[in-house]
Design a protein around this motif. Structure first.
Motif, short mmCIF file in Angstrom:
data_model
loop_
_atom_site.label_atom_id
_atom_site.label_comp_id
_atom_site.label_asym_id
_atom_site.label_seq_id
_atom_site.Cartn_x
_atom_site.Cartn_y
_atom_site.Cartn_z
N GLY A 37 0.84 -1.21 0.00
CA GLY A 37 0.00 0.00 0.00
C GLY A 37 0.86 1.24 0.00
N TYR A 38 1.85 1.26 -0.94
CA TYR A 38 2.79 2.39 -1.03
C TYR A 38 3.33 2.73 0.37
CZ TYR A 38 1.23 3.44 -5.86
OH TYR A 38 0.95 3.40 -7.20
N GLY A 39 3.67 1.66 1.11
CA GLY A 39 4.28 1.85 2.42
C GLY A 39 3.31 2.21 3.53
N HIS A 40 2.00 2.24 3.21
CA HIS A 40 1.02 2.63 4.23
C HIS A 40 0.41 1.40 4.94
CE1 HIS A 40 1.30 6.31 1.90
NE2 HIS A 40 0.53 6.95 2.75
N GLY A 41 0.71 0.21 4.42
CA GLY A 41 0.09 -1.02 4.96
C GLY A 41 -1.04 -1.44 4.03
N ALA A 42 -0.78 -2.49 3.23
CA ALA A 42 -1.75 -2.85 2.17
C ALA A 42 -3.11 -3.25 2.74
CB ALA A 42 -1.18 -3.98 1.32
N HIS A 202 -9.66 7.60 -19.45
CA HIS A 202 -10.28 6.95 -18.30
C HIS A 202 -10.74 5.53 -18.59
CE1 HIS A 202 -11.09 11.02 -16.12
NE2 HIS A 202 -9.83 10.63 -16.06
N GLY A 203 -11.30 5.31 -19.76
CA GLY A 203 -11.76 3.96 -20.11
C GLY A 203 -12.77 3.44 -19.11
N ASP A 204 -12.69 2.13 -18.80
CA ASP A 204 -13.68 1.50 -17.91
C ASP A 204 -13.16 1.33 -16.48
OD1 ASP A 204 -15.67 0.71 -20.07
OD2 ASP A 204 -13.82 -0.21 -20.81
N VAL A 205 -11.87 1.07 -16.36
CA VAL A 205 -11.28 0.83 -15.02
C VAL A 205 -10.06 1.72 -14.87
CG1 VAL A 205 -10.11 -0.88 -13.57
CG2 VAL A 205 -12.07 -1.58 -14.96
N VAL A 206 -10.04 2.56 -13.83
CA VAL A 206 -8.85 3.38 -13.58
C VAL A 206 -8.03 2.72 -12.45
CG1 VAL A 206 -9.83 5.54 -14.44
CG2 VAL A 206 -10.14 4.93 -12.02
N ARG A 207 -6.72 2.99 -12.45
CA ARG A 207 -5.83 2.32 -11.49
C ARG A 207 -5.00 3.35 -10.72
NH1 ARG A 207 -4.17 0.26 -16.49
NH2 ARG A 207 -2.11 1.10 -16.07
N PRO A 208 -5.64 4.20 -9.95
CA PRO A 208 -4.86 5.23 -9.25
C PRO A 208 -4.11 4.65 -8.05
CG PRO A 208 -7.13 5.31 -8.54
CD PRO A 208 -7.07 4.24 -9.61
N GLY A 209 -2.94 5.22 -7.81
CA GLY A 209 -2.20 4.88 -6.60
C GLY A 209 -1.94 6.14 -5.80
N ILE A 210 -0.94 6.88 -6.23
CA ILE A 210 -0.39 7.94 -5.37
C ILE A 210 -1.44 8.97 -4.95
CG2 ILE A 210 0.39 9.52 -7.22
CD1 ILE A 210 2.41 8.57 -4.07
N GLY A 274 13.91 5.56 7.61
CA GLY A 274 13.44 5.81 6.24
C GLY A 274 13.37 7.27 5.89
N TYR A 275 13.73 8.14 6.83
CA TYR A 275 13.82 9.56 6.46
C TYR A 275 14.98 9.69 5.47
CZ TYR A 275 13.63 14.61 6.72
OH TYR A 275 13.50 15.93 6.38
N PRO A 276 14.78 10.42 4.35
CA PRO A 276 15.80 10.38 3.29
C PRO A 276 17.13 11.01 3.72
CG PRO A 276 14.14 12.05 2.81
CD PRO A 276 13.64 11.30 4.01
N ARG A 277 18.18 10.23 3.58
CA ARG A 277 19.50 10.75 3.97
C ARG A 277 19.92 11.92 3.10
NH1 ARG A 277 24.74 10.00 2.61
NH2 ARG A 277 26.20 10.52 4.29
N TYR A 340 6.37 8.78 -3.63
CA TYR A 340 6.23 7.32 -3.71
C TYR A 340 7.39 6.66 -2.94
CZ TYR A 340 3.65 8.12 -8.24
OH TYR A 340 2.81 8.52 -9.23
N GLU A 341 8.61 7.13 -3.24
CA GLU A 341 9.78 6.50 -2.65
C GLU A 341 9.87 6.78 -1.16
OE1 GLU A 341 13.72 7.78 -3.86
OE2 GLU A 341 14.56 5.82 -3.39
N LEU A 342 9.55 8.00 -0.75
CA LEU A 342 9.58 8.31 0.69
C LEU A 342 8.68 7.33 1.44
CD1 LEU A 342 9.35 12.21 0.96
CD2 LEU A 342 11.39 10.75 0.90
N PHE A 343 7.46 7.14 0.92
CA PHE A 343 6.50 6.27 1.62
C PHE A 343 7.00 4.82 1.66
CE2 PHE A 343 3.00 9.27 -0.15
CZ PHE A 343 3.17 10.14 0.91
N CYS A 344 7.49 4.36 0.51
CA CYS A 344 7.88 2.94 0.41
C CYS A 344 9.12 2.62 1.23
CB CYS A 344 8.17 2.57 -1.04
SG CYS A 344 6.70 2.44 -2.03
#
Ligand SMILES: Cc1ncc(COP(=O)(O)O)c(C=O)c1O
Length: 355
Positions: A37-42, A202-210, A274-277, A340-344
């Motif tokens: 879940g992009y690092g949030h817990g799927a 958009h079509g029929d199914v969208v796949r949003p993440g971030i 995980g805080y970015p160095r 994305y990378e910060l979260f993951c």
């Protein structure tokens, strides 16, 4: 005292899902929950997004984790799935798989029998995964000949949807539409950027993440402007503060020196959490309702901040590293990466809880 903590705001997830629906009315929404879940817990995210029409993950393991957590919606596996055994397991658990390579057609043939739902991925121009558009006919025929295989629809992915001025998305869209014209099944093209910026896709199914996690997928539009709410609130306590004389170095490598006698705070989070160095001096941190700049190098367990703008903060007071009032997109830009990378990249040392 809790060290680094990430609080996941489930109401914000639901709000952001509604923003997807506002932009793509009538579309089914498969929420991207890959990479935990992009690092949030799927499973947390999937439960909070119980109104999503389905979920998109990257591997069989990620899909099974959701099934075992009681998620009953369709789950599409976007990549991997190269062997017959994996395909058979997917069929057993009513998982949908994305077919992008001949090796998978062979794996499906070897596992044939049990009904299985698949999506066919076409490479419309990103040149990562997918069959060349010219092969759509041949692939459809080979797949249709396999017993139990049900083609749900056709899928592609955009390389540059985050840049509304880039001509590649138009070319990809045209190539995909040409290749799928007249074919049975749904169309799925849009990631978050395309949900927001490319209504034709958009079509029929969208796949949003971030965007579901409250970050902006578009260069020049902030999450705030897009009415996306941050889902993760990453915080850590002030664990020390001292007054340092003018001209003194701060932290490893002595990369920053005090311009005057000043208060310096130490916050209990570092790259070990995980805080970015690579977050440079000047990266904002929110404490006591004010933004203060990070100074010196990020250490494994702590960071140092210039407290001249918040001299009254007390030991134990929690600082926001990103979340409400301090968008992860800003920290990512400062550190030369993407939210994305910060979260993951958060590590197991961060304590997660739900709001
Ligand atoms: C195939 C596919 N679809 C959808 C997404 C979701 O993208 P985003 O998080 O940019 O909305 C991704 C993420 O990388 C992806 O690889």
């Amino acid at each position: 005292m809790i060290r680094a903590q990430a609080v996941i705001d489930r109401a914000a997830l639901a709000h952001n899902l509604q923003r997807v629906r506002d932009h793509a009315p009538g579309c089914r929404v498969y929420a991207a929950v890959k990479a935990d879940g992009y690092g949030h817990g799927a499973t947390t995210v999937a439960h909070a997004l119980h109104q999503a029409d389905g979920f998109a993950v990257s591997s069989l393991d990620e899909a099974l984790q959701l099934r075992w957590a009681g998620i009953e919606q369709p789950i599409a596996i976007l990549s991997q799935m190269l062997d017959a055994e994996s395909c058979a397991t997917a069929a057993e658990h009513a998982l949908e798989i994305v077919i992008f390579h001949d090796a998978q057609v062979e794996a499906l043939a070897a596992s044939a029998g049990r009904p299985i739902r698949i999506w066919v991925k076409l490479d419309s121009g990103m040149h990562r995964l997918g069959f060349a558009c010219e092969r759509a006919d041949e692939i459809a025929q080979r797949l249709q000949a396999l017993p139990g295989v049900q083609i749900m629809g056709w899928l592609t992915h955009f390389a540059c949807a985050d840049d509304p001025d880039d001509g590649l998305t138009d070319r990809q869209l045209r190539a995909f539409k040409d290749a799928t014209r007249g074919r049975a099944g749904d169309r799925s093209m849009a990631n978050s950027a395309a949900v927001l910026a490319w209504p034709d896709a958009h079509g029929d199914v969208v796949r949003p993440g971030i965007m579901l996690y409250g970050s902006s997928p578009i260069h020049d539009r902030s999450a705030h402007v897009l009415d996306l709410r941050p889902v993760m609130h990453l915080s850590a306590p002030l664990i020390a503060r001292q007054t340092i004389a003018a001209g003194e170095p701060i932290g490893y490598g002595a990369t920053w020196r005090t311009p005057e006698t000043m208060p310096v705070g130490v916050i209990g989070i570092g790259y070990g959490d995980g805080y970015p160095r690579h977050a440079p001096s000047g990266t904002p941190v929110l404490i006591g309702g004010r933004r203060v700049p990070l100074i010196g190098r990020v250490s494994m367990d702590m960071i140092t901040v210039d407290l001249r703008g918040a001299a009254d903060v007390r030991i134990g007071e929690r600082a926001t590293l990103w979340g409400p009032g301090l968008p992860a997109d800003e920290i990512a830009a400062a550190a030369g990466t993407i939210a994305y990378e910060l979260f993951c990249r958060l590590t197991p040392r961060v304590r997660f809880s739900l709001a």
